[in-house]
Each structure stands twice: as C-alpha cells, then as structure tokens.
Design a protein around this motif. Sequence first.
Motif, PDB file in Angstrom:
ATOM      1  N   LEU A  22       0.827  -1.200   0.000  1.00 51.31           N
ATOM      2  CA  LEU A  22       0.000   0.000   0.000  1.00 51.31           C
ATOM      3  C   LEU A  22       0.865   1.256   0.000  1.00 51.31           C
ATOM      4  O   LEU A  22       0.580   2.226  -0.710  1.00 51.31           O
ATOM      5  N   ASN A  23       1.971   1.234   0.764  1.00 48.19           N
ATOM      6  CA  ASN A  23       2.870   2.401   0.791  1.00 48.19           C
ATOM      7  C   ASN A  23       3.528   2.622  -0.573  1.00 48.19           C
ATOM      8  O   ASN A  23       3.697   3.762  -1.017  1.00 48.19           O
ATOM      9  N   THR A  25       2.269   1.810  -3.466  1.00 47.57           N
ATOM     10  CA  THR A  25       1.234   2.339  -4.360  1.00 47.57           C
ATOM     11  C   THR A  25       0.995   3.814  -4.090  1.00 47.57           C
ATOM     12  O   THR A  25       0.826   4.619  -5.012  1.00 47.57           O
ATOM     13  N   LEU A  26       0.972   4.192  -2.808  1.00 46.14           N
ATOM     14  CA  LEU A  26       0.791   5.603  -2.467  1.00 46.14           C
ATOM     15  C   LEU A  26       1.934   6.453  -3.003  1.00 46.14           C
ATOM     16  O   LEU A  26       1.726   7.587  -3.448  1.00 46.14           O
ATOM     17  N   LEU A  29       1.347   6.914  -6.756  1.00 39.81           N
ATOM     18  CA  LEU A  29       0.231   7.828  -7.026  1.00 39.81           C
ATOM     19  C   LEU A  29       0.599   9.268  -6.676  1.00 39.81           C
ATOM     20  O   LEU A  29       0.186  10.206  -7.364  1.00 39.81           O
ATOM     21  N   GLU A 415      -2.851   1.876 -10.754  1.00 35.72           N
ATOM     22  CA  GLU A 415      -2.422   2.074  -9.384  1.00 35.72           C
ATOM     23  C   GLU A 415      -3.590   2.406  -8.465  1.00 35.72           C
ATOM     24  O   GLU A 415      -3.593   2.022  -7.291  1.00 35.72           O
ATOM     25  N   MET A 416      -4.619   3.114  -8.959  1.00 34.63           N
ATOM     26  CA  MET A 416      -5.812   3.390  -8.130  1.00 34.63           C
ATOM     27  C   MET A 416      -6.552   2.098  -7.808  1.00 34.63           C
ATOM     28  O   MET A 416      -7.015   1.894  -6.674  1.00 34.63           O
ATOM     29  N   LYS A 418      -5.177  -0.842  -7.643  1.00 37.61           N
ATOM     30  CA  LYS A 418      -4.337  -1.564  -6.685  1.00 37.61           C
ATOM     31  C   LYS A 418      -4.460  -0.952  -5.293  1.00 37.61           C
ATOM     32  O   LYS A 418      -4.434  -1.662  -4.273  1.00 37.61           O
ATOM     33  N   LEU A 419      -4.607   0.377  -5.230  1.00 42.97           N
ATOM     34  CA  LEU A 419      -4.783   1.035  -3.941  1.00 42.97           C
ATOM     35  C   LEU A 419      -6.054   0.544  -3.243  1.00 42.97           C
ATOM     36  O   LEU A 419      -6.037   0.236  -2.044  1.00 42.97           O
ATOM     37  N   LYS A 420      -7.170   0.492  -4.006  1.00 43.68           N
ATOM     38  CA  LYS A 420      -8.421   0.019  -3.418  1.00 43.68           C
ATOM     39  C   LYS A 420      -8.285  -1.420  -2.934  1.00 43.68           C
ATOM     40  O   LYS A 420      -8.764  -1.784  -1.852  1.00 43.68           O
ATOM     41  N   ASP A 422      -5.522  -2.992  -1.985  1.00 44.40           N
ATOM     42  CA  ASP A 422      -4.673  -3.045  -0.798  1.00 44.40           C
ATOM     43  C   ASP A 422      -5.401  -2.518   0.434  1.00 44.40           C
ATOM     44  O   ASP A 422      -5.220  -3.036   1.556  1.00 44.40           O
ATOM     45  N   GLN A 423      -6.237  -1.494   0.252  1.00 42.40           N
ATOM     46  CA  GLN A 423      -6.994  -0.964   1.390  1.00 42.40           C
ATOM     47  C   GLN A 423      -7.981  -1.995   1.924  1.00 42.40           C
ATOM     48  O   GLN A 423      -8.132  -2.150   3.148  1.00 42.40           O
TER      49      GLN A 423
END
Length: 448
Positions: A22-23, A25-26, A29, A415-416, A418-420, A422-423
């Motif tokens: 998650l880090n 990916t952040l 982004l 990446e968005m 993947k962010l969802k 991972d969250q």
Amino acid sequence: MRIHYNQGLFTQNRYNQTNTELNKTLNKLSSGYQINQAADDAAGLGISEKMRSQIRGLEKAEKNIQDGTSLIQVADSSLNGTHENLQRARELVIQAANDTLTPSDRQMIQKEIEQIKDGINDIANNTEFNGIHLLNVPQETIEISKTETIIIGTETITQTNPTTNKIISVKPGVEHRVTAGYIEIPDPPVPSPLEIEALFGTITGANWPDMNVKSPTGELFGYNTPIMPGSDYQENTSNTSSDKATYSGYSASNEKMTFENPISGRWYIEIRHDGGQDTSTFNLKSNYLIYDEYTTESTITTTIPKTETVTTIEKIVPKPLLLQVGPNEGHHFKVSLTDARTTALNIDQIVVDPYEKIKEALERIDEAIQKISGERGKYGTYQNALEHILNNVSNTKENLTRAESQLRDADMAKEMSKLKKDQVLLQSSQSMMAQINQMSQGILEILG
C-alpha cells in the motif's frame, strides 16, 4: 488450543505485506512515477536516466539552433546593407563614366564613393552577435613553412675500403672466433644487395675457417645458423634482416653471402676456426665499406641515397564557428563567417578620376556584389539547414519523451485499482486480527 502458535501470526504477516504494498502504491500515485527508487526497477531506472540525459541535451540543442539561426539572420541582414551600398556605388561609377561630366564632377562622385566605403566598413566592423564579430573575420590563409628531407634517388661516391685482413694464427683443436670487421648500413638503407665474400685460399688438406655474419637484429647467417651450409647454394626468405639471404661456397675455398634489401644498422662479420692447420689466411671483400683496424686500404665505389631538403607551404583557413546541434559530442554544424570589409572585397582603392580607372572600378564592384551575393546565399543555406535540423531535434525529443514516459510514468488507473485492493486487504487483516484476539480469550476462561 495452542499458545505459542496461532493463526494471528499468519494474519499479522499478511497485514505487514499488504501495508508495504500500500505504501509503494501511495508513492507511485503521489509522484506519478512507477520508478521512484532503484529497487522499483533497476534496469528501467538506468535506461530512463540515459533517456533523460538525451532529452535534456536535445532541449539545449534546440536553444543552440535557435541562437545559431539568430546569428545567421543578423549576418544576412547586415550583408543586405552592404549590398545596397555596393549597388549605390555602382550607380555612381556608371554616372562617372558619362563624358558629360567634368573632372570636378567626378571628384564629387568620388567623395560619395568614399562615404559608401566607410559605410561598408562600419557595417563589417560593428556587426556582432553576443560580442562575436561576424563580418570582419580575416579569410586570408596563414602560410607555415615545413621542411623535410626526402630521397630523390641515389648517388655514387668513392670511399677508402679495407679489403684484406692480416694473417690470423690459430691453434689446432681449439675453437677460435675472430671478428674480422663490420659494415654500417645507412638509414634509410641503400636500395641494393649487401655482398660479403671470404677468400680462404687453397683447401687442399686444410680445415679452413668458416664465415658468419650477424645482422643488426642479432640474426646469424653461416655455419650452423638459419642458413645451413649443407649444400653449395642455399636461400633463406624467412629472416627479418633482409628480403632474401643467399649462401654459397660450402666445401669451397670461398664463402659468399648476399642480402637483398638489408636493414640499416651495423652488420658484423665473424671468422670462425675450429682446428686444422696451424695457420690460415683469409681476405674479405664487399660492395660496402668494411671497417677493420688490421687491414690495408684500397678504394671502392658505393651507392648511397641522395636526399634533398624540400620546404612545403601549409595553408590554414580560419576556424569556423561550431554550433552544438545535438545532445552528444561531435553533433556540430559548421558556420564559416565572412570578411565584408572593403579590403576583402577589393574595392578599397577604386577611383573614378582619372577616367581610365572607371572600368577597373566597375569590374571590382561587380566582383564585390557577386561575392556578397554568394555569402548571402551561403547564409541562406545555413538557415534552411538549421531549420531542418531543428525539426529533426524536436521530433527526436518528442519520441524520446514518449518512450521515457512509457518506461517511467505510473499507470494511474492501474495504481488506483491496486490502492483500493490493498486498502480492502488491509482492513480485512485488521478485522481478522481482532477476531483472533477474541478467540484467544477462551484459553483464559479454561485457565480460570
């Protein structure tokens, strides 16, 4: 139920892994790049940085080309003023050629011509771009004398040549080596064979000496050497001291060696005796000068190189301007500047009085106009060439930027997503860890 291991350890591990992803990916982004550090893609980072250096070099090359175009335009616009002055001077010369004018009229015309010449020089001396003079660059050549010695053939000279050695006494059964002499081959070598002959006298009942020759490189020729006296006549073409070495005289009273195109340096002649009669005599002959302190002297004719000192004139033109029109070393565009002063145009001495000088003045002005036209045409071709180069540089920069973007920029939609993901996984891990902690409470109840 177990105490030291439970499902919470697995859940905690997955939680940590998801948090790390998650880090990352952040980071992607927030920066817009999929490569933020070498660990993200080491090979991709190296390729991307090389592309970036090329892109930034191309950006500067664009600016250089634009500056070069501006310089050329300044030179061309000033030459346009020179053209106008020359056309006006030509009008005045044509006017002065009319016999309706008096000498005083022609003197007035000459004054205006002098003003025009001053104007042409002012344009040439004052035309600058960033402090660089563009129209008063000397174009005359600089002459540099360079002297060298060359071989133009051969010449024949007469030298004092010792040809006969004294008698050499040797003891039977004992090997003796007697250096009989040496020959100096000049540099460059004389283009003729080197001939050396040893005359040992009669061979009846004698164990006569042998002759060896050692070249400047240390190669030996003669008895038990690269040329073996196993027959009366042998050749050797594998040596490095001459094109071909020839030996003759085995089992004879005379031994002879011939070396075609010998190398320069000192060639030693050695007489070897390994027993036999108490004394032996020998004579040496050569077509080169033999040096030996034991000898009597005679004269021979020797051919040596004939040299001549030649002085050449080397012409050097002024160094042109080099425009850096690419991202790498050597990407240059040469611009040859102009000398547009009256001396270079050959119009500094034109006069219209007396009348006989008018024809010469007109010819010189026409030649000057033609020269300036040629220079302006040259600058026109420079400008057109730079425009093509600029288009090519711009296209190359655009394509490299696109390629670098595909390699380094992040896919924001991917990446968005993947962010969802991972969250969701992170929240799920947190919930499972809470459930596992509640299940552990049963152990305490059993113990209670």
